[in-house]
Structure formats: structure tokens, C-alpha cells
Design a protein around this motif. Structure first.
Motif, short mmCIF file in Angstrom:
data_model
loop_
_atom_site.label_atom_id
_atom_site.label_comp_id
_atom_site.label_asym_id
_atom_site.label_seq_id
_atom_site.Cartn_x
_atom_site.Cartn_y
_atom_site.Cartn_z
N TYR A 222 -8.76 2.05 5.69
CA TYR A 222 -8.80 1.02 4.89
C TYR A 222 -8.60 -0.24 5.84
N PRO B 275 0.78 -1.16 -0.18
CA PRO B 275 0.07 0.04 0.18
C PRO B 275 0.71 1.19 0.02
N ASN C 171 -7.59 -4.92 5.32
CA ASN C 171 -7.31 -6.09 4.62
C ASN C 171 -8.75 -6.77 4.82
N GLU D 271 -2.04 5.55 1.97
CA GLU D 271 -3.21 4.68 2.48
C GLU D 271 -2.66 4.60 4.16
N LYS D 272 -1.35 4.49 4.50
CA LYS D 272 -1.27 4.19 5.86
C LYS D 272 -1.00 5.43 6.55
N ASN E 86 -8.98 -2.24 -5.20
CA ASN E 86 -8.91 -1.59 -3.83
C ASN E 86 -9.95 -0.96 -3.29
N LEU F 231 -1.78 -1.44 8.06
CA LEU F 231 -2.29 -2.06 6.95
C LEU F 231 -1.35 -3.09 6.40
N GLN G 26 -5.73 -4.74 0.08
CA GLN G 26 -6.25 -3.69 0.94
C GLN G 26 -7.29 -3.33 0.16
#
Length: 698
Positions: A526, A450, A528, A454-455, A603, A474, A509
Motif C-alpha cells: 500500500y 488505514p 499514498n 494495511e499497516k 483504495n 502509510l 491509501q
């Protein structure tokens, strides 16, 4: 003595002619000999590559390297008509090389196509100069001892506001050195880049009971403006055993206007409808360096390394104001630095066997500060290191490539660290029994990482009912890919590539929407969850008629998409693209059609459907000039370009994008090239260099 030899030769010749007339008096006078036509093989396949020789008509009509690939309609390639990206039939990126040296898509704008001798499409090439590329197009051009040329290109769209691109490329070569300079100015200004958004929120009222709220943004006014000014300089040293290239680039990119405003309505309705005004401006400056070093060593050893580093400074300002709620003000200031090094050591054993040892490493560093309603100071980094061992087998009919290795990754999001180590594997097999047929099979087991955005751990507000954040914990996702392909080239007039693809992203993700603030708002984040499965079957074919004057290309494919987990959904669209090109002396005419692009995002619980796309064009070209007038979507008077649908338990959305891609427009593009010096070396032009990737949440 000399006269005796000449006399003897004349006597012998006369005697042979007399014998022929005596023994076969009817062999010449009594029989009419058929015309013998020798036709060069313009396309052929082998275990190492599929090779195409572009015709003079194609080279004369093409304005740059990507345009030449489009004119050639190579059946193993898919070229996006909007962004000019080049992919294979499985949707994988294809690396572009010119004379075995890497070149970006922008760099090839300056290529003078008249110098192209042939084009090769390669899968997992064994030549170490391709630097580990999995799929590559290698454009072979004629090189000269010394000299130079300058190419000027201009591109202007009409009926859609300002849309102007202009660039100057200049090359000079002397002996083993080549110097390239690229300068460009790209400007866009229109009042049609916007979107209408209708969202259905599952919220809780004051009593804690669930209720549905429909919120709709309808855009009345929009203003989009972008300015992009890249400059790059490159120096190349090239011999049979040594290739050294260094590229320096600078780019200024600005979005002074990304504004839209309009009506904001709710259902159940409020007493008075709201209005909204969203403004987002940004500008960034980037510096980059890319190096490429190749050395052929004794005993069939070779080594190549490619270091690169980029730095980008960005200022981003966003404001969202409604007539009844508090404004959202968010300013972001970011310094981003990315660096990477790829290095490979090759050893060839005889003519059939090659071993390769590769190491890769790099890091993405982001320092980000938010001010306004949200105040954060972030420190992000995402580092990786990997090693692989590769074996290649090459015979007259078979090519086998296989590599295996391990990769280590670590992300650090404001002190929250996550580490992952995983294996990866690639296997590619190609069998070519003759120059007209080739079978290929490909398998991959690898990883999806990712992005930093996104993190990111920041919590930002997007509108009165929606908040945004990332997920520092993530996990990476694994994926497997399996492709089968067949290429058939019975003659110069016809070529076909049939393909079947399978891709599965495991524990991917994906975007989720969760209750927030006691259920009075939603939080987009987000997680998993589930697998994403995509498969395709199709073919691409190219037919040449009327003495190679008419070229027809068609590519249909059937797609099958499946999402599991929270968002269990199937989507199976059919897509088709077709092209016809007719050459008439120095004139050429082109028609292209593409059905709406339909896809399911891997995603996000989103399905996407664009509008159909078509263009007709006419042009004139000689050795120096190329002038083309194109009409895009000429019968479409609407500005809507795509629809996106999101379906989740807490949030549903229908978004209609508006823009210039699907609207009717006229395009005038002109290129002019002039050479200087006694001999000119053209090709492998430097282009705009990219900056570091951003972590700003959007």
C-alpha cells in the motif's frame, strides 16, 4: 333547582331549532351536503426531522425493524437487500435508535412492529440523547408499565445448500427497568462459494528481460461452511431524565471450511498443467461490553457517555498446495482488544441555541503470532483522542449544525511509530418552509485512517508469484464531502427526495503491485497516491395507489467516479432500484429489482460489477404470526455473482466470484411472538455484539 336548570336547557334548545327552521327553511332540506373526509397527515417534514407514520398494513407485513423500513420505502434511505445495511442517499451510515436509545441492526430482529407509532429521519439531531449521531432513524414505539414478550424467528434458504438462521429474543420490563436476552444460531454450508482468478504478471526472466506470464486458477471443487452463535444480555434503566444501559455479549464464530481446488494453468504454458488446493479455516471467540449513560442536569445541561470494550481471540490456518511448487503453510494466532469512550456535554440556551462539547478516545491493540512458512511475533496498536465544539441553531424553519475539532492519532507497528494531528469540520443546514418541503446542505472535512492490517509489516506469500505486506509508514488521508438534498411531500400518496453528492479523498491509501525477488515475483503493498473523486445525482420517490393498497418505489442515480495518480481512470455507471408492495387484507405481495451494482474502489485500482438482483415474495401475517415465502433470482441458474478487474503497470487481474447471492433460491421466514404479563413493553431489542477488529493479513 336541578330540574329547573334541565327544563331551561330543553326550552332554549327548542327555541334555537325553531328559529333555524323559520329563518332558513331550505338550508337543510333544499341543499345536499357534501361528504367531509378528514385525513391524517401520515408524513411531514420540519427543520428537525422528517416524520413518517407507518400504516397498519405495513406494520402487519413487516417481520422486523429493517423490514419495516423497507416496507415504508422512506426516500431518504437506501437499504441493501443482501446485508440489510441502512444508509442515506449519499452512502453514509445511518444510526438506528428506538425511543431515543441506540440499537444495532441485529438487535432490531426482535422488534414487534405492531408497537411502532412513527419513524423519524433526522440529520444532525439537536436532542442530546442521539449522542452526536450525524444521521439517525428513530423508531418510536408504545411503552407499557410492565410485562414482557418472547419472539422466535426462523429463516431458511432452499436450493443453495444449508443456509439457516434462528434466534430467540425475550424482553421483560418492570417499572423503570427493562431486561433483554438474545440467543441465535446461524449456519451456512454450501459448495458454491469460490472464485476463478486470471492474473497477468510482468516478471523478469533469468536474463533480466521483462516478460508477461498469465496465471489462471479455475475452481473445480469448493466447500464453504460457517457457524455463528451469539448471545447477549442487556439491562436498561429509563426515565425522562436518566437513561442507563449496559450490554454484555459473547459470540463464537467459526469457518471450519473455506476450501477450493482446481486447475492451475500458465501461459506461456508448462509441460504439464498444475493443480491447486487452497484451504483456510478459522474460529474466534469474542467478549464485549457496551455502556450508555445519559443524564439531564439542572439549568438545561445534559451529559451522555458511551464506553465500549471488546476482546477477540482468533486462530486462523491457511494452506496452499500445488502439484509442482513448495506448499504455503501459514497459521495465525491473535489476541485483539478494542476500547473506545465517547462523551458529550450539552447546554441549551432558550429554545433556539445549543452548545455541545465532545471528547472521544480509544485504542486498538493486537498481539499476533504467525507460524509455518512465515514466523512473526507482532505487537500493533492504533490510538486516537479527539475533542470538538459544536453549535446548533433551531428555529421554526431553519436548523443549523456546525462542529469543529482536532484529532490526534498514533500507530505503533512493531516499534515503528507514526503520529498525526488534524482538524475536522462538519456543517449541516436545513430549511423547511412548511411541512411538505425541506432543503438541506451538508459539508464535511475529515480524515480516513488505514486499518491495522494495511499497516502490518509482515511479509507473507500468497501464491507462487505473489507476496503480501503492509506499510507501517502509510499516511492518513483527508477527504471533503458536499451534499445537497430536497424533500417534497405534497400528500400522503407521494414523497420524493432528490439529491446530489460530491466526495473527494485526497492522497488516498491505495493498493500497489511492485517487482519483488529480482523481478521474479510481485509484492502487493500500500502507498499514498492520487485522489479518488465520486459524485452522484439522483432521486427516490414513493407513490401509494388504490386506497393505500399498492406502494411503488423507484430510485435511479447516475454515478461519476474518477481516480488520479498512478491509476488514472474514469468510471460512470448508472444504477436503478425499484420496489412494489401490494396489501390484501392479511396477505401481502412484494417485488424488488436492482440493476447490477457497479463501482470503483477508493483504495484499490479495482472496478466491480455484480449481477442484477430481483425477488418476489408473498406473505401472511396477523398480530402474532408472520409467514413469508420469497423467490430470489428465480431465472438465474448460474452461480457467478460478480466480476472484479484490476489494472496496474505490473499486474492485471480478472476475478469472477461465485456464491449464492445471485443464484436462484427460495426463502422461508417465520416469526412468532407471544406476550405475557398484564402489559407488555416491546422494542429496542438486544442483538449480536461485535468483537474486536483483526490485523491478520488476507
Amino acid at each position: 333547582m336541578k330540574y329547573r336548570i334541565i327544563t331551561s336547557i330543553l326550552c332554549a334548545t327548542a327555541a334555537i331549532a325553531a328559529m333555524a327552521q323559520t329563518e332558513a327553511p331550505d338550508s337543510i332540506e333544499g341543499k345536499k351536503l357534501n361528504e367531509v373526509v378528514v385525513e391524517a397527515q401520515m408524513q411531514r417534514t420540519s427543520p428537525t426531522a422528517t416524520t413518517y407514520t407507518p400504516s397498519g398494513k405495513q406494520k402487519n407485513a413487516a417481520q422486523n425493524a429493517i423490514d419495516l423500513l423497507r416496507q415504508m420505502a422512506i426516500p431518504q434511505l437506501q437499504i441493501n437487500p443482501i446485508d440489510n445495511s441502512v444508509k442515506d442517499n449519499a452512502g453514509a451510515e445511518v444510526s438506528i435508535f428506538i425511543n431515543y436509545m441506540p440499537a444495532s441492526q441485529e438487535e432490531m430482529d426482535g422488534l414487534r412492529t405492531a408497537d411502532v407509532r412513527k419513524v423519524e429521519y433526522l440529520e444532525f439531531p439537536t436532542d442530546p440523547r442521539f449522542r452526536g449521531a450525524q444521521r439517525a432513524v428513530n423508531i418510536i414505539i408504545q411503552e407499557y408499565a410492565y410485562g414482557g414478550y418472547t419472539k422466535i424467528s426462523a429463516d431458511e434458504n432452499f436450493l443453495v445448500g444449508l443456509s439457516s438462521r434462528a434466534n430467540i429474543f425475550s424482553k421483560f420490563s418492570y417499572k423503570k427497568m427493562t431486561y433483554d436476552l438474545f440467543v441465535a444460531a446461524n449456519n451456512w454450508n454450501n459448495h458454491h462459494a469460490s472464485s476463478d482468478i486470471e492474473g497477468l504478471y510482468t516478471l523478469k526472466d533469468a536474463n533480466g528481460s521483462d516478460f508477461l506470464l498469465s496465471r489462471k486458477e479455475t475452481t473445480d471443487k469448493a466447500h464453504f461452511r460457517q457457524d455463528h452463535y451469539p448471545i447477549a444480555f442487556r439491562a436498561t434503566y429509563n426515565t425522562e431524565k436518566v437513561q442507563i444501559r449496559n450490554t454484555l455479549g459473547y459470540s463464537h464464530s467459526a469457518y471450519p471450511m473455506q476450501n477450493r481446488s482446481g486447475l492451475l494453468t500458465y501461459s506461456p504454458g508448462m509441460a504439464v498443467n498444475d493443480t491447486f488446493d487452497r484451504r483456510n479455516s478459522s474460529h474466534s471467540n469474542s467478549l464485549s461490553y457496551q455502556g450508555s449513560f445519559y443524564f439531564a442536569l439542572p439549568n438545561n445541561f445534559s451529559i451522555n457517555a458511551a464506553p465500549q470494550i471488546s476482546y477477540t481471540h482468533t486462530n486462523n490456518a491457511l494452506s496452499y498446495i500445488t502439484s509442482s511448487t513448495d506448499p504455503i503453510i501459514r497459521n495465525a494466532r491473535e489476541n485483539a482488544c478494542n476500547y473506545r469512550v465517547n462523551a458529550y456535554l450539552n447546554k441549551r440556551f432558550g429554545q433556539k441555541h445549543t452548545l455541545m462539547l465532545g471528547v472521544n478516545g480509544g485504542d486498538n491493540l493486537n498481539r499476533l503470532q504467525y507460524s509455518g512458512n512465515a514466523v512473526y511475533s507482532d505487537r500493533f496498536h492504533n490510538a486516537f483522542a479527539s475533542g470538538l465544539l459544536c453549535y446548533k441553531l433551531q428555529t421554526q424553519k431553519i436548523s443549523l449544525y456546525t462542529d469543529a475539532g482536532f484529532c490526534w492519532e498514533q500507530s505503533d507497528i512493531n516499534g515503528i511509530k507514526s503520529t498525526d494531528t488534524y482538524p475536522f469540520l462538519h456543517v449541516n443546514f436545513r430549511y423547511s418552509p412548511d411541512s411538505k418541503n425541506a432543503f438541506s446542505a451538508y459539508f464535511q472535512y475529515a480524515n480516513n485512517t488505514p486499518g491495522i492490517d494495511e499497516k502490518a509489516s509482515d511479509l507473507l506469500r500468497d501464491n507462487e508469484f505473489m507476496y503480501l505486506t503492509g506499510n507501517p509508514l502509510l499516511d492518513n488521508s483527508r477527504h471533503i464531502t458536499f451534499n445537497l438534498g430536497y424533500t417534497w411531500m405534497p400528500s400522503n400518496k407521494f414523497s420524493l427526495s432528490a439529491f446530489g453528492n460530491f466526495f473527494e479523498l485526497i492522497d488516498r491509501q491505495i493498493t500497489t503491485y511492485e517487482p519483488y525477488n529480482n523481478g521474479q515475483a510481485l509484492l502487493r503493498t500500500y502507498t499514498n497516491d492520487g485522489n479518488y473523486i465520486q459524485s452522484e445525482i439522483g432521486f427516490s420517490a414513493n407513490l401509494k395507489l388504490f386506497n393505500n393498497s399498492l406502494h411503488i418505489y423507484v430510485s435511479p442515480k447516475q454515478c461519476f467516479n474518477r481516480s488520479t495518480g498512478f491509476y488514472d481512470k474514469r468510471y460512470n455507471p448508472f444504477q436503478l432500484s425499484a420496489q412494489a408492495v401490494y396489501y390484501l387484507k392479511q396477505f401481502y405481495f412484494l417485488a424488488y429489482y436492482e440493476t447490477p451494482q457497479k463501482m470503483m474502489f477508493s483504495n484499490s485500482p479495482t472496478t466491480y460489477r455484480s449481477r442484477d438482483f430481483y425477488v418476489v415474495a408473498a406473505g401472511w401475517a396477523n398480530n402474532d404470526w408472520n409467514i413469508r415465502l420469497s423467490a430470489y433470482n428465480i431465472f438465474n441458474s448460474h452461480w457467478d455473482s460478480a466480476d472484479l478487474y484490476i489494472e496496474t503497470p505490473y499486474y492485471k487481474e480478472h476475478k469472477t466470484n461465485f456464491g449464492t447471492n445471485s443464484h436462484s433460491r427460495l426463502n422461508l421466514s417465520i416469526t412468532y411472538t407471544f406476550g405475557y404479563g398484564k402489559k407488555v413493553q416491546r422494542g429496542n431489542e438486544v442483538g449480536a455484539q461485535s468483537g474486536a477488529s483483526s490485523a491478520i493479513l488476507k
